[in-house]
Design a protein around this motif. Sequence first.
Motif, mmCIF file in Angstrom:
data_model
loop_
_atom_site.group_PDB
_atom_site.id
_atom_site.type_symbol
_atom_site.label_atom_id
_atom_site.label_comp_id
_atom_site.label_asym_id
_atom_site.label_seq_id
_atom_site.Cartn_x
_atom_site.Cartn_y
_atom_site.Cartn_z
ATOM 1 N N HIS A 1 -4.588 47.438 64.226
ATOM 2 C CA HIS A 1 -4.364 46.175 64.288
ATOM 3 C C HIS A 1 -3.083 45.954 65.090
ATOM 4 O O HIS A 1 -2.601 44.756 65.538
ATOM 5 C CB HIS A 1 -3.711 45.624 62.770
ATOM 6 N N GLU A 2 -2.548 46.979 65.803
ATOM 7 C CA GLU A 2 -1.486 46.727 66.858
ATOM 8 C C GLU A 2 -2.337 46.990 68.275
ATOM 9 O O GLU A 2 -2.536 48.166 68.718
ATOM 10 C CB GLU A 2 -0.488 47.921 66.704
ATOM 11 N N LEU A 3 -2.833 45.662 68.744
ATOM 12 C CA LEU A 3 -3.676 45.976 69.795
ATOM 13 C C LEU A 3 -3.467 45.200 71.036
ATOM 14 O O LEU A 3 -2.756 44.113 71.144
ATOM 15 C CB LEU A 3 -5.176 45.223 69.342
ATOM 16 N N ALA A 4 -3.897 45.528 72.197
ATOM 17 C CA ALA A 4 -3.709 45.131 73.420
ATOM 18 C C ALA A 4 -5.158 45.287 74.278
ATOM 19 O O ALA A 4 -5.764 46.135 73.997
ATOM 20 C CB ALA A 4 -2.648 45.693 74.464
ATOM 21 N N GLY A 5 -5.473 44.134 74.993
ATOM 22 C CA GLY A 5 -6.710 44.218 75.695
ATOM 23 C C GLY A 5 -6.812 43.232 76.717
ATOM 24 O O GLY A 5 -6.007 42.471 77.001
ATOM 25 N N PRO B 1 -3.221 39.608 63.963
ATOM 26 C CA PRO B 1 -4.048 40.390 63.492
ATOM 27 C C PRO B 1 -4.150 39.852 62.026
ATOM 28 O O PRO B 1 -4.734 40.643 61.159
ATOM 29 C CB PRO B 1 -4.001 41.613 63.664
ATOM 30 N N TYR B 2 -3.689 38.733 61.738
ATOM 31 C CA TYR B 2 -3.597 38.312 60.210
ATOM 32 C C TYR B 2 -4.588 37.144 60.223
ATOM 33 O O TYR B 2 -4.239 36.140 60.776
ATOM 34 C CB TYR B 2 -2.235 37.782 59.897
ATOM 35 N N TYR B 3 -5.653 37.154 59.444
ATOM 36 C CA TYR B 3 -6.716 36.101 59.730
ATOM 37 C C TYR B 3 -6.349 35.341 58.373
ATOM 38 O O TYR B 3 -6.933 35.649 57.362
ATOM 39 C CB TYR B 3 -8.178 36.592 59.429
ATOM 40 N N ASN C 1 1.380 33.291 56.518
ATOM 41 C CA ASN C 1 1.642 34.621 56.247
ATOM 42 C C ASN C 1 1.275 34.978 54.637
ATOM 43 O O ASN C 1 1.218 36.121 54.269
ATOM 44 C CB ASN C 1 2.927 35.179 56.522
ATOM 45 N N CYS C 2 1.277 33.637 53.859
ATOM 46 C CA CYS C 2 1.234 34.067 52.518
ATOM 47 C C CYS C 2 -0.275 33.716 51.986
ATOM 48 O O CYS C 2 -0.440 33.282 50.697
ATOM 49 C CB CYS C 2 2.268 32.998 51.852
ATOM 50 N N CYS C 3 -0.917 33.301 52.891
ATOM 51 C CA CYS C 3 -2.642 33.081 52.621
ATOM 52 C C CYS C 3 -3.086 33.850 51.511
ATOM 53 O O CYS C 3 -2.948 34.975 51.450
ATOM 54 C CB CYS C 3 -3.255 33.032 53.832
ATOM 55 N N VAL C 4 -3.711 32.964 50.527
ATOM 56 C CA VAL C 4 -4.093 33.760 49.392
ATOM 57 C C VAL C 4 -5.311 34.521 49.702
ATOM 58 O O VAL C 4 -5.877 35.295 48.866
ATOM 59 C CB VAL C 4 -4.389 32.764 48.290
ATOM 60 N N GLN C 5 -6.016 34.110 50.919
ATOM 61 C CA GLN C 5 -7.224 35.069 51.019
ATOM 62 C C GLN C 5 -7.150 35.543 52.585
ATOM 63 O O GLN C 5 -7.953 35.872 53.077
ATOM 64 C CB GLN C 5 -8.525 34.028 51.445
ATOM 65 N N MET C 6 -5.591 36.272 52.676
ATOM 66 C CA MET C 6 -5.376 36.827 53.893
ATOM 67 C C MET C 6 -6.375 38.119 54.239
ATOM 68 O O MET C 6 -6.800 38.923 53.121
ATOM 69 C CB MET C 6 -4.300 37.403 53.725
ATOM 70 N N GLN C 7 -6.785 38.187 55.265
ATOM 71 C CA GLN C 7 -7.852 39.225 55.651
ATOM 72 C C GLN C 7 -7.010 39.763 56.986
ATOM 73 O O GLN C 7 -6.895 39.165 58.262
ATOM 74 C CB GLN C 7 -9.087 38.641 56.300
ATOM 75 N N PRO D 1 -10.280 35.562 66.151
ATOM 76 C CA PRO D 1 -10.330 34.043 66.278
ATOM 77 C C PRO D 1 -9.440 33.638 67.670
ATOM 78 O O PRO D 1 -8.168 34.051 67.825
ATOM 79 C CB PRO D 1 -9.818 33.577 65.009
ATOM 80 N N SER D 2 -10.008 32.755 68.218
ATOM 81 C CA SER D 2 -9.329 32.315 69.422
ATOM 82 C C SER D 2 -7.858 31.776 69.078
ATOM 83 O O SER D 2 -6.922 31.820 70.092
ATOM 84 C CB SER D 2 -10.175 31.143 70.189
ATOM 85 N N SER D 3 -7.622 30.970 68.126
ATOM 86 C CA SER D 3 -6.455 30.270 67.482
ATOM 87 C C SER D 3 -5.422 31.385 67.579
ATOM 88 O O SER D 3 -4.220 31.041 67.480
ATOM 89 C CB SER D 3 -6.420 29.649 66.558
ATOM 90 N N LEU D 4 -5.630 32.893 67.436
ATOM 91 C CA LEU D 4 -4.679 33.772 67.235
ATOM 92 C C LEU D 4 -4.395 34.595 68.567
ATOM 93 O O LEU D 4 -3.652 35.526 68.497
ATOM 94 C CB LEU D 4 -5.233 34.904 66.062
ATOM 95 N N LEU D 5 -4.834 34.275 69.725
ATOM 96 C CA LEU D 5 -4.644 35.007 70.918
ATOM 97 C C LEU D 5 -3.454 34.640 71.370
ATOM 98 O O LEU D 5 -2.652 33.656 71.222
ATOM 99 C CB LEU D 5 -5.606 34.478 72.032
ATOM 100 N N LEU D 6 -2.527 35.755 72.044
ATOM 101 C CA LEU D 6 -1.394 35.698 72.691
ATOM 102 C C LEU D 6 -1.362 35.708 74.103
ATOM 103 O O LEU D 6 -2.029 37.144 74.362
ATOM 104 C CB LEU D 6 -0.446 36.559 71.801
ATOM 105 N N HIS D 7 -0.782 35.244 75.104
ATOM 106 C CA HIS D 7 -0.578 35.349 76.141
ATOM 107 C C HIS D 7 0.263 36.789 76.596
ATOM 108 O O HIS D 7 1.013 37.154 75.598
ATOM 109 C CB HIS D 7 0.049 34.583 77.189
ATOM 110 N N SER D 8 0.236 37.334 77.692
ATOM 111 C CA SER D 8 0.885 38.913 77.898
ATOM 112 C C SER D 8 2.304 38.312 78.226
ATOM 113 O O SER D 8 3.158 39.064 78.081
ATOM 114 C CB SER D 8 0.170 39.628 78.965
ATOM 115 N N GLU D 9 2.367 37.195 78.760
ATOM 116 C CA GLU D 9 3.767 36.825 79.503
ATOM 117 C C GLU D 9 4.447 38.213 80.244
ATOM 118 O O GLU D 9 5.416 38.393 80.143
ATOM 119 C CB GLU D 9 4.788 36.588 78.270
ATOM 120 N N GLY D 10 3.527 38.634 80.962
ATOM 121 C CA GLY D 10 3.991 39.782 81.789
ATOM 122 C C GLY D 10 3.894 41.125 81.450
ATOM 123 O O GLY D 10 4.491 42.165 82.135
ATOM 124 N N LEU D 11 3.849 41.285 80.114
ATOM 125 C CA LEU D 11 4.021 42.691 79.429
ATOM 126 C C LEU D 11 2.694 43.560 80.042
ATOM 127 O O LEU D 11 1.673 43.060 80.114
ATOM 128 C CB LEU D 11 4.137 42.458 78.016
#
Length: 215
Positions: A59-63, A84-86, A100-106, A123-133
């Motif tokens: 779940h600690e991912l980069a790509g 990585p928290y759906y 983060n307290c979702c009762v159906q957290m996956q 899910p597209s809504s959870l994407l993060l830009h690299s900001e140069g990392l």
Amino acid sequence: MKTLVCIRPGLLEYNSSERPQLKKNHAIIKIKRIGICGTDLHAFEGTQPFFNYPRILGHELAGELVEFDNAPGFEKGESVSFIPYYNCGHCIACRNGRTNCCVQMQVCGVHVDGGMVEYLSVPSSLLLHSEGLSFDELALVEPLAIGAHGVRRAAIVPGEFVLVMGAGPIGLGVMEFAQIAGGKVIALDINKERLRFCKNKLHVAHAINASTDDI
Ligand SMILES: [Zn+2]
Ligand SMILES: [Zn+2]
């Protein structure tokens, strides 16, 4: 595509499966780096009660963002990480912004298959830009975010002492962000090597061994 599956505690096995198809409101990431979390180690040991097997860990991912639907501001080919928290989006916690307290957290790589694959649909809504990392750095965003979140909630005032109990990976993140916030960090652990690391690498103000020092 190749996948690495934790078949049962103590056994990881390479398998192959179909590459995921692009779904509505999802993105496909070509995985480049995977951090190994304590959770992954516990899953492999069989001491993590959230796990069912077989499970694909990670779940600690980069790509690299390969394709996506509904991800405004993102570009094909850019480096990304993701949260990585759906969360479900409609329970009482989600409706109050406490996703983060979702009762159906996956959690990706815990409750559902994770990133030890060549391509992962998220899910597209959870994407993060690299900001140069770099990819190596991006894989650390998730574990470091835990420390950053804790420090933000603690509302540290510059100059005050901050006691961090436990100098594991998450604790190190807490110490670093506490120092950025201006705190004078006291690292507390029972492991000499970890305390030495805090002193020498993070330059914390104080390091205390809880099992030997007179607190
Ligand atoms: Zn983790
Ligand atoms: Zn929810």
